[in-house]
Design a protein around this motif. Structure first.
Motif, PDB file in Angstrom:
ATOM      1  N   HIS A 331       0.771  -1.140  -0.001  1.00 27.34           N
ATOM      2  CA  HIS A 331       0.034  -0.103   0.020  1.00 27.34           C
ATOM      3  C   HIS A 331       0.762   1.103  -0.166  1.00 27.34           C
ATOM      4  O   HIS A 331       0.471   2.303  -0.773  1.00 27.34           O
ATOM      5  CB  HIS A 331      -0.763  -0.053   1.328  1.00 27.34           C
ATOM      6  N   HIS A 332       1.814   1.198   0.776  1.00 25.75           N
ATOM      7  CA  HIS A 332       2.978   2.449   0.766  1.00 25.75           C
ATOM      8  C   HIS A 332       3.837   2.280  -0.348  1.00 25.75           C
ATOM      9  O   HIS A 332       4.950   3.115  -0.227  1.00 25.75           O
ATOM     10  CB  HIS A 332       3.377   2.494   2.332  1.00 25.75           C
ATOM     11  N   ASP A 333       4.050   1.411  -1.024  1.00 28.92           N
ATOM     12  CA  ASP A 333       4.879   1.253  -2.238  1.00 28.92           C
ATOM     13  C   ASP A 333       6.358   1.107  -1.674  1.00 28.92           C
ATOM     14  O   ASP A 333       7.184   1.995  -2.128  1.00 28.92           O
ATOM     15  CB  ASP A 333       4.797   2.382  -3.191  1.00 28.92           C
ATOM     16  N   ILE A 334       6.598   0.365  -0.713  1.00 29.70           N
ATOM     17  CA  ILE A 334       8.024  -0.018  -0.181  1.00 29.70           C
ATOM     18  C   ILE A 334       8.389  -1.113  -0.383  1.00 29.70           C
ATOM     19  O   ILE A 334       7.717  -2.202  -0.471  1.00 29.70           O
ATOM     20  CB  ILE A 334       7.877   0.488   1.244  1.00 29.70           C
ATOM     21  N   THR A 335       9.539  -1.305  -0.675  1.00 33.09           N
ATOM     22  CA  THR A 335      10.427  -2.580  -1.125  1.00 33.09           C
ATOM     23  C   THR A 335      10.297  -3.606  -0.081  1.00 33.09           C
ATOM     24  O   THR A 335      10.830  -3.028   1.149  1.00 33.09           O
ATOM     25  CB  THR A 335      11.744  -2.310  -1.676  1.00 33.09           C
ATOM     26  N   LEU A 336       9.820  -4.725  -0.452  1.00 37.06           N
ATOM     27  CA  LEU A 336       9.851  -5.743   0.846  1.00 37.06           C
ATOM     28  C   LEU A 336      11.291  -6.195   1.265  1.00 37.06           C
ATOM     29  O   LEU A 336      11.605  -6.464   2.603  1.00 37.06           O
ATOM     30  CB  LEU A 336       9.225  -6.907   0.384  1.00 37.06           C
ATOM     31  N   SER A 337      12.163  -6.090   0.500  1.00 39.57           N
ATOM     32  CA  SER A 337      13.691  -6.474   0.768  1.00 39.57           C
ATOM     33  C   SER A 337      14.095  -6.383   2.151  1.00 39.57           C
ATOM     34  O   SER A 337      14.893  -6.932   3.057  1.00 39.57           O
ATOM     35  CB  SER A 337      14.531  -6.674  -0.210  1.00 39.57           C
ATOM     36  N   ASN A 338      14.015  -5.029   2.324  1.00 36.10           N
ATOM     37  CA  ASN A 338      14.495  -4.506   3.512  1.00 36.10           C
ATOM     38  C   ASN A 338      13.739  -4.878   4.935  1.00 36.10           C
ATOM     39  O   ASN A 338      13.928  -4.517   6.077  1.00 36.10           O
ATOM     40  CB  ASN A 338      14.445  -2.834   3.577  1.00 36.10           C
ATOM     41  N   TYR A 339      12.572  -5.344   4.643  1.00 39.90           N
ATOM     42  CA  TYR A 339      11.673  -5.539   5.821  1.00 39.90           C
ATOM     43  C   TYR A 339      11.306  -7.072   5.891  1.00 39.90           C
ATOM     44  O   TYR A 339      10.199  -7.424   6.530  1.00 39.90           O
ATOM     45  CB  TYR A 339      10.584  -4.539   5.704  1.00 39.90           C
ATOM     46  N   GLU A 340      11.894  -7.877   5.205  1.00 41.04           N
ATOM     47  CA  GLU A 340      11.669  -9.282   5.333  1.00 41.04           C
ATOM     48  C   GLU A 340      11.663  -9.849   6.740  1.00 41.04           C
ATOM     49  O   GLU A 340      10.941 -10.745   7.342  1.00 41.04           O
ATOM     50  CB  GLU A 340      12.641  -9.963   4.458  1.00 41.04           C
ATOM     51  N   TRP A 341      12.588  -9.360   7.297  1.00 40.20           N
ATOM     52  CA  TRP A 341      12.832  -9.599   8.815  1.00 40.20           C
ATOM     53  C   TRP A 341      11.659  -9.439   9.524  1.00 40.20           C
ATOM     54  O   TRP A 341      11.252  -9.916  10.752  1.00 40.20           O
ATOM     55  CB  TRP A 341      14.381  -9.367   9.499  1.00 40.20           C
ATOM     56  N   TYR A 342      11.305  -8.145   9.232  1.00 32.87           N
ATOM     57  CA  TYR A 342      10.100  -7.465  10.209  1.00 32.87           C
ATOM     58  C   TYR A 342       8.885  -8.448   9.983  1.00 32.87           C
ATOM     59  O   TYR A 342       7.987  -8.626  10.999  1.00 32.87           O
ATOM     60  CB  TYR A 342       9.998  -6.207   9.720  1.00 32.87           C
ATOM     61  N   VAL A 343       8.450  -8.752   8.648  1.00 31.36           N
ATOM     62  CA  VAL A 343       7.462  -9.716   8.332  1.00 31.36           C
ATOM     63  C   VAL A 343       7.769 -11.137   8.974  1.00 31.36           C
ATOM     64  O   VAL A 343       6.749 -11.414   9.450  1.00 31.36           O
ATOM     65  CB  VAL A 343       7.231  -9.584   6.891  1.00 31.36           C
ATOM     66  N   GLU A 344       8.866 -11.689   8.789  1.00 30.53           N
ATOM     67  CA  GLU A 344       9.072 -12.818   9.519  1.00 30.53           C
ATOM     68  C   GLU A 344       8.733 -12.783  11.038  1.00 30.53           C
ATOM     69  O   GLU A 344       8.395 -13.875  11.479  1.00 30.53           O
ATOM     70  CB  GLU A 344      10.300 -13.291   9.043  1.00 30.53           C
ATOM     71  N   MET A 345       9.233 -11.838  11.563  1.00 37.42           N
ATOM     72  CA  MET A 345       9.005 -11.910  13.009  1.00 37.42           C
ATOM     73  C   MET A 345       7.599 -12.121  13.377  1.00 37.42           C
ATOM     74  O   MET A 345       7.314 -12.667  14.512  1.00 37.42           O
ATOM     75  CB  MET A 345       9.620 -10.269  13.558  1.00 37.42           C
ATOM     76  N   ARG A 346       6.533 -11.485  12.594  1.00 36.48           N
ATOM     77  CA  ARG A 346       5.456 -11.762  12.948  1.00 36.48           C
ATOM     78  C   ARG A 346       4.915 -13.113  12.549  1.00 36.48           C
ATOM     79  O   ARG A 346       4.006 -13.528  13.329  1.00 36.48           O
ATOM     80  CB  ARG A 346       4.502 -10.841  12.174  1.00 36.48           C
ATOM     81  N   ARG A 347       5.547 -13.956  11.538  1.00 33.74           N
ATOM     82  CA  ARG A 347       5.113 -15.181  11.177  1.00 33.74           C
ATOM     83  C   ARG A 347       5.357 -15.997  12.602  1.00 33.74           C
ATOM     84  O   ARG A 347       4.816 -17.174  13.036  1.00 33.74           O
ATOM     85  CB  ARG A 347       5.840 -15.487   9.858  1.00 33.74           C
ATOM     86  N   ILE A 348       6.813 -15.776  12.940  1.00 27.28           N
ATOM     87  CA  ILE A 348       7.235 -16.616  14.268  1.00 27.28           C
ATOM     88  C   ILE A 348       6.618 -16.292  15.418  1.00 27.28           C
ATOM     89  O   ILE A 348       6.135 -17.245  16.076  1.00 27.28           O
ATOM     90  CB  ILE A 348       8.801 -16.198  14.378  1.00 27.28           C
ATOM     91  N   LYS A 349       6.157 -15.066  15.723  1.00 25.66           N
ATOM     92  CA  LYS A 349       5.396 -14.928  16.827  1.00 25.66           C
ATOM     93  C   LYS A 349       4.474 -13.688  16.581  1.00 25.66           C
ATOM     94  O   LYS A 349       4.741 -12.522  16.713  1.00 25.66           O
ATOM     95  CB  LYS A 349       6.316 -14.671  17.969  1.00 25.66           C
ATOM     96  N   GLN A 350       2.964 -13.830  16.320  1.00 30.14           N
ATOM     97  CA  GLN A 350       1.979 -12.841  16.220  1.00 30.14           C
ATOM     98  C   GLN A 350       1.814 -12.288  17.413  1.00 30.14           C
ATOM     99  O   GLN A 350       1.548 -12.923  18.431  1.00 30.14           O
ATOM    100  CB  GLN A 350       1.073 -13.448  15.403  1.00 30.14           C
ATOM    101  N   LEU A 351       1.856 -10.761  17.636  1.00 28.73           N
ATOM    102  CA  LEU A 351       1.433 -10.197  18.829  1.00 28.73           C
ATOM    103  C   LEU A 351       0.812  -9.050  18.530  1.00 28.73           C
ATOM    104  O   LEU A 351       1.558  -8.098  17.586  1.00 28.73           O
ATOM    105  CB  LEU A 351       2.909 -10.117  19.531  1.00 28.73           C
ATOM    106  N   LYS A 352      -0.231  -8.439  19.150  1.00 22.93           N
ATOM    107  CA  LYS A 352      -0.562  -7.095  19.167  1.00 22.93           C
ATOM    108  C   LYS A 352       0.184  -6.127  20.041  1.00 22.93           C
ATOM    109  O   LYS A 352       0.353  -6.444  21.178  1.00 22.93           O
ATOM    110  CB  LYS A 352      -2.263  -7.093  19.375  1.00 22.93           C
ATOM    111  N   THR A 353       0.832  -5.282  19.450  1.00 22.42           N
ATOM    112  CA  THR A 353       1.853  -4.544  20.296  1.00 22.42           C
ATOM    113  C   THR A 353       1.215  -2.938  19.839  1.00 22.42           C
ATOM    114  O   THR A 353       0.912  -2.693  18.675  1.00 22.42           O
ATOM    115  CB  THR A 353       3.240  -4.742  20.089  1.00 22.42           C
ATOM    116  N   SER A 354       1.576  -2.034  20.686  1.00 21.74           N
ATOM    117  CA  SER A 354       1.720  -0.555  20.551  1.00 21.74           C
ATOM    118  C   SER A 354       2.816   0.227  21.111  1.00 21.74           C
ATOM    119  O   SER A 354       3.391  -0.583  21.943  1.00 21.74           O
ATOM    120  CB  SER A 354       0.057   0.004  20.996  1.00 21.74           C
ATOM    121  N   GLY A 355       3.075   1.257  20.608  1.00 15.01           N
ATOM    122  CA  GLY A 355       4.416   1.808  21.262  1.00 15.01           C
ATOM    123  C   GLY A 355       4.162   3.383  20.975  1.00 15.01           C
ATOM    124  O   GLY A 355       3.378   3.839  20.139  1.00 15.01           O
ATOM    125  N   TRP A 356       5.194   4.108  21.532  1.00 14.63           N
ATOM    126  CA  TRP A 356       5.415   5.597  21.317  1.00 14.63           C
ATOM    127  C   TRP A 356       6.750   5.930  21.815  1.00 14.63           C
ATOM    128  O   TRP A 356       7.534   5.196  22.338  1.00 14.63           O
ATOM    129  CB  TRP A 356       4.225   6.227  22.290  1.00 14.63           C
TER     130      TRP A 356
END
Length: 389
Positions: A331-356
């Motif tokens: 949606h934001h037109d951002i290349t996946l390659s730099n964020y594969e680990w960030y996506v994989e982290m959710r596959r390994i452990k899905q968690l609803k988080t929020s922060g600031w």
């Protein structure tokens, strides 16, 4: 504990609550306000050394910094049971990426410029935020309700009265939704106020000449059922003049609108010193913020807390699943390659988080009623400016 403010009102503290009274008796002794001005030497290293060591301004700033540090640890560790994280200052992944069309146009909109460095023969960035690593750490300990850090962050924008190239960032990530994160952030602000009013009221009076601004925020919090008022971005735009908001990017109007500093300060005045602006346009915030239910992916579960100079806290609920994150990257037109680990982290452990995250220098500027964050740095760090140390 009772603290008298300079307009004949008091704030009473106990371990669980804050109560603001209407007025104190006139026979109580009042503090006489004075005013301390900064030496304005941050651009001149040869003058700044002497100013820092000898000027009352920097002595006061140092005391407020120390008070905030100890109050931060006390709040997160002792009150909330959050875990502290020890993080590196370098990162492979910036936390506020721009879409490919934005980069091609050379226009970064409201996002910050990353600072790239070559470290140990690797091309990396200095951390613009520690949010990603906080999300990572939060998944390590199953029983942890949240994690936090106080650390320097780096951004390549031009420094001005509200922006620094290097600043002290208080950040937390917690298990839960946006409302829970807002409650934690509000509790943090009130905890800081309690500490400053208890331990450093003389410093505030000497430099700012008043504590009325602190009292207004406490009163706003207590009168609003222990929370700050909230208004959506669309509601704010409908009630403000046209010079109080603007397109995030004039070349890409589909990214939506944002408030100007003038708009932020008008809302601050209208709502008694502090207000949350919620539901920004999703393309105006980073991809990882969750979509607002029922908005057809147009709005984000995110909020900015406005105090003092303007936005002082940026907050959001994160995309929970790997698929949601993949959809948001597209949606934001951002290349996946730099964020594969960030996506994989959710596959390994899905968690609803929020922060600031909160910039300490902006907070201190507000506490001391000052209008320029550059005067808050004891060791200035600016682009195109020699470092003192």
């Amino acid at each position: 504990m009772e603290i008298q403010l300079n307009n004949r009102r008091t704030i009473s503290f106990d371990e669980d609550s804050i109560c603001a009274s209407k007025e104190v008796s006139p026979d109580k002794e009042k503090l006489e306000p004075t005013r301390t001005l900064p030496p304005k030497t941050w651009a001149y290293p040869e003058k700044h050394l002497k100013a820092v060591i000898t000027d009352d301004w920097y002595s006061g700033v140092f005391r407020i910094q120390d008070c905030i540090f100890h109050a931060t640890v006390d709040y997160f560790r002792n009150t909330l049971g959050f875990n502290y994280t020890m993080l590196p200052v370098s990162t492979k992944t910036i936390s506020a990426p721009m879409g490919e069309d934005t980069i091609a146009l050379g226009n970064f909109g409201s996002y910050s410029y990353p600072i790239s460095v070559n470290l140990m023969d690797q091309n990396v960035f200095l951390a613009d935020s520690n949010q990603f690593t906080l999300e990572y750490y939060l998944r390590i300990r199953d029983e942890s309700p949240g994690v936090y850090v106080m650390a320097p962050c780096f951004r390549g924008d031009e420094p001005d009265a509200t922006h620094l190239n290097q600043f002290q960032h208080v950040e937390c990530e917690l298990v839960g939704d946006m409302d829970k994160a807002i409650a934690v952030a509000e509790g943090y602000i009130i905890n800081i106020l309690k500490a400053v009013l208890r331990d450093e009221k003389c410093v505030v009076m000497k430099i700012a000449g008043t504590m009325e601004h602190l009292e207004r925020v406490v009163v706003s919090y207590t009168l609003n059922n222990n929370g700050f008022p909230r208004i959506t971005l669309d509601e704010a735009i409908n009630m403000l003049p046209s010079d109080c908001y603007k397109l995030v990017d004039e070349l890409m109007p589909h990214r939506g609108f944002e408030l100007t500093r003038k708009g932020e300060r008008q809302l601050i005045a209208m709502f008694g010193g502090a207000v949350w602006v919620t539901e920004p346009d999703h393309l105006s915030v980073p991809f990882y913020q969750a979509y607002l239910d029922g908005s057809d992916k147009k709005k984000a579960k995110a909020a900015d807390l406005l105090i003092g100079l303007g936005e002082i806290i940026g907050l959001g609920e994160r995309q929970e699943t790997a698929q949601e994150t993949l959809d948001a990257l597209k949606h934001h037109d951002i290349t996946l390659s730099n964020y594969e680990w960030y996506v994989e982290m959710r596959r390994i452990k899905q968690l609803k988080t929020s922060g600031w995250g909160l910039g300490s220098e902006r907070l201190i500027s507000w506490i001391l009623q000052h209008n320029d964050v550059r005067d808050i740095q004891i060791l200035p760090r600016f682009k195109d400016n020699d470092f003192l140390v």
